[in-house]
Design a protein around this motif. Sequence first.
Motif, PDB file in Angstrom:
ATOM      1  N   SER A 129      29.981  33.755  29.875  1.00 27.38           N
ATOM      2  CA  SER A 129      30.691  34.524  30.871  1.00 27.38           C
ATOM      3  C   SER A 129      31.580  35.687  30.368  1.00 27.38           C
ATOM      4  O   SER A 129      31.467  36.847  31.010  1.00 27.38           O
ATOM      5  CB  SER A 129      31.463  33.250  31.672  1.00 27.38           C
ATOM      6  OG  SER A 129      30.794  32.586  32.211  1.00 27.38           O
ATOM      7  N   GLU A 130      32.142  35.446  29.269  1.00 25.69           N
ATOM      8  CA  GLU A 130      32.819  36.727  28.731  1.00 25.69           C
ATOM      9  C   GLU A 130      31.876  37.575  28.054  1.00 25.69           C
ATOM     10  O   GLU A 130      32.095  38.825  28.415  1.00 25.69           O
ATOM     11  CB  GLU A 130      33.500  35.963  27.277  1.00 25.69           C
ATOM     12  CG  GLU A 130      34.078  36.828  26.244  1.00 25.69           C
ATOM     13  CD  GLU A 130      35.087  37.933  26.962  1.00 25.69           C
ATOM     14  OE1 GLU A 130      35.939  37.564  27.715  1.00 25.69           O
ATOM     15  OE2 GLU A 130      35.112  39.385  26.475  1.00 25.69           O
ATOM     16  N   VAL A 133      30.800  39.878  31.230  1.00 23.68           N
ATOM     17  CA  VAL A 133      31.771  40.559  31.538  1.00 23.68           C
ATOM     18  C   VAL A 133      31.714  41.987  30.565  1.00 23.68           C
ATOM     19  O   VAL A 133      31.789  43.064  31.109  1.00 23.68           O
ATOM     20  CB  VAL A 133      33.432  40.192  31.792  1.00 23.68           C
ATOM     21  CG1 VAL A 133      34.376  41.402  32.167  1.00 23.68           C
ATOM     22  CG2 VAL A 133      33.167  38.889  32.707  1.00 23.68           C
ATOM     23  N   GLU A 137      31.153  46.095  31.073  1.00 23.81           N
ATOM     24  CA  GLU A 137      32.158  47.286  30.413  1.00 23.81           C
ATOM     25  C   GLU A 137      31.502  48.002  29.411  1.00 23.81           C
ATOM     26  O   GLU A 137      31.333  49.302  29.643  1.00 23.81           O
ATOM     27  CB  GLU A 137      33.359  46.519  29.510  1.00 23.81           C
ATOM     28  CG  GLU A 137      34.241  45.672  30.470  1.00 23.81           C
ATOM     29  CD  GLU A 137      35.096  44.805  29.633  1.00 23.81           C
ATOM     30  OE1 GLU A 137      36.061  44.672  30.148  1.00 23.81           O
ATOM     31  OE2 GLU A 137      34.921  44.437  28.447  1.00 23.81           O
ATOM     32  N   LEU A 189      35.177  32.934  35.544  1.00 28.32           N
ATOM     33  CA  LEU A 189      34.623  34.223  35.821  1.00 28.32           C
ATOM     34  C   LEU A 189      34.982  35.068  36.892  1.00 28.32           C
ATOM     35  O   LEU A 189      35.236  36.291  36.659  1.00 28.32           O
ATOM     36  CB  LEU A 189      32.995  33.950  35.764  1.00 28.32           C
ATOM     37  CG  LEU A 189      32.123  35.144  35.915  1.00 28.32           C
ATOM     38  CD1 LEU A 189      31.944  36.209  34.629  1.00 28.32           C
ATOM     39  CD2 LEU A 189      30.414  34.785  36.270  1.00 28.32           C
ATOM     40  N   LEU A 193      36.202  39.070  36.160  1.00 30.18           N
ATOM     41  CA  LEU A 193      35.413  40.138  36.770  1.00 30.18           C
ATOM     42  C   LEU A 193      36.275  40.921  37.474  1.00 30.18           C
ATOM     43  O   LEU A 193      36.372  42.272  37.447  1.00 30.18           O
ATOM     44  CB  LEU A 193      34.136  39.779  37.677  1.00 30.18           C
ATOM     45  CG  LEU A 193      32.872  39.137  37.053  1.00 30.18           C
ATOM     46  CD1 LEU A 193      32.076  38.560  38.067  1.00 30.18           C
ATOM     47  CD2 LEU A 193      32.426  40.185  36.430  1.00 30.18           C
ATOM     48  N   ARG A 196      38.853  42.834  35.009  1.00 29.01           N
ATOM     49  CA  ARG A 196      38.440  43.712  33.919  1.00 29.01           C
ATOM     50  C   ARG A 196      37.351  44.833  34.450  1.00 29.01           C
ATOM     51  O   ARG A 196      37.166  45.854  33.831  1.00 29.01           O
ATOM     52  CB  ARG A 196      37.849  42.989  32.754  1.00 29.01           C
ATOM     53  CG  ARG A 196      38.935  42.144  32.092  1.00 29.01           C
ATOM     54  CD  ARG A 196      38.533  41.871  30.694  1.00 29.01           C
ATOM     55  NE  ARG A 196      37.412  41.952  29.886  1.00 29.01           N
ATOM     56  CZ  ARG A 196      36.669  41.035  29.213  1.00 29.01           C
ATOM     57  NH1 ARG A 196      37.269  39.690  29.152  1.00 29.01           N
ATOM     58  NH2 ARG A 196      35.762  41.441  28.595  1.00 29.01           N
ATOM     59  N   THR A 197      36.817  44.367  35.574  1.00 28.11           N
ATOM     60  CA  THR A 197      35.589  45.178  35.865  1.00 28.11           C
ATOM     61  C   THR A 197      36.074  45.215  37.688  1.00 28.11           C
ATOM     62  O   THR A 197      35.008  44.614  38.406  1.00 28.11           O
ATOM     63  CB  THR A 197      33.974  44.793  35.723  1.00 28.11           C
ATOM     64  OG1 THR A 197      34.187  43.257  36.073  1.00 28.11           O
ATOM     65  CG2 THR A 197      34.070  44.765  34.150  1.00 28.11           C
ATOM     66  N   TRP A 201      33.293  44.214  40.762  1.00 31.61           N
ATOM     67  CA  TRP A 201      33.633  42.912  41.406  1.00 31.61           C
ATOM     68  C   TRP A 201      33.802  43.284  43.193  1.00 31.61           C
ATOM     69  O   TRP A 201      33.088  42.583  43.748  1.00 31.61           O
ATOM     70  CB  TRP A 201      35.031  42.674  41.085  1.00 31.61           C
ATOM     71  CG  TRP A 201      35.611  41.458  41.945  1.00 31.61           C
ATOM     72  CD1 TRP A 201      36.750  41.761  42.830  1.00 31.61           C
ATOM     73  CD2 TRP A 201      35.411  40.121  41.999  1.00 31.61           C
ATOM     74  NE1 TRP A 201      37.084  40.768  43.461  1.00 31.61           N
ATOM     75  CE2 TRP A 201      36.270  39.440  43.158  1.00 31.61           C
ATOM     76  CE3 TRP A 201      34.558  39.422  41.336  1.00 31.61           C
ATOM     77  CZ2 TRP A 201      36.207  38.298  43.626  1.00 31.61           C
ATOM     78  CZ3 TRP A 201      34.410  37.956  41.901  1.00 31.61           C
ATOM     79  CH2 TRP A 201      35.261  37.530  42.910  1.00 31.61           C
TER      80      TRP A 201
END
Length: 236
Positions: A129-130, A133, A137, A189, A193, A196-197, A201
């Motif tokens: 999951s990391e 993400v 990126e 997760l 999301l 960081r994104t 999202w």
Amino acid sequence: MAPKIILYTNHICPWAHRAHIALKELGLDYEEVIIDLDTPREPWYLEINPRGLVPTISYNGTIIPESGIVAQLLADAHPSHLVPPSNTEAGAIQRARISFFVDTFFTKVWPHAFAAQKAGSDEERSAASEALVAAIENNNVEDLLYPEGAGSGPFFRGAEKLTQVEVLTGSFLLRLLSLHRYGLLAAELPCLLEERTPRFWKWASEVVKQESVNYIWDEERVGTRTAKKIKALAQK
Ligand SMILES: N[C@@H](CCC(=O)N[C@@H](CS)C(=O)NCC(=O)O)C(=O)O
């Protein structure tokens, strides 16, 4: 005259789901034939699609398999907001951008979701999951989605209505945003999301709210079935 469309499908299949999104967005009526994926394909279906997969479409009697090709046929035969015609420079470029985004999603991002689903432990699932993400990126997915100077709508490149990008990715976004509830993606997760994104999202959250995307979606059914299938595979 409206085309006669028969869709051979199963609602649990994300690939077949693409055709449902396209048909709904285009406002096309269709007859649906549900193919049982738990038993071997019957000879009549193998005659229609020798690969035995769903989806397949019969469009005015012409049989076309493969979800991406089905979605393209529908968009080409029914010009709409989904994708511009290819016979202008701007249209051809938009089509290329759609293809590149979809390619990025399926070759760089989605494989990590698949890896998370198959993970043998929580640690492995968290790592996948990391990685998912990080892939968003590192592949500038958010800038591809919302480049500077593009529109201000919620969909691909700021479109106000769904595009072919959302037709092709919507069923996978539904899974990305919900399968953590069935232990198939890391519980953290959604937070990762969102933090960081955030543009990704926001996009995904908006896409899954659309009726054309979620009208055949049964989260409970897909979640429990996928979890059961993966457990069975792990025990083999
Ligand atoms: N590349 C195909 C993939 C379709 C696909 O894998 N469909 C699965 C269901 S999600 C299927 O029909 N599987 C048949 C089986 O497992 O026997 C497409 O995009 O249409």
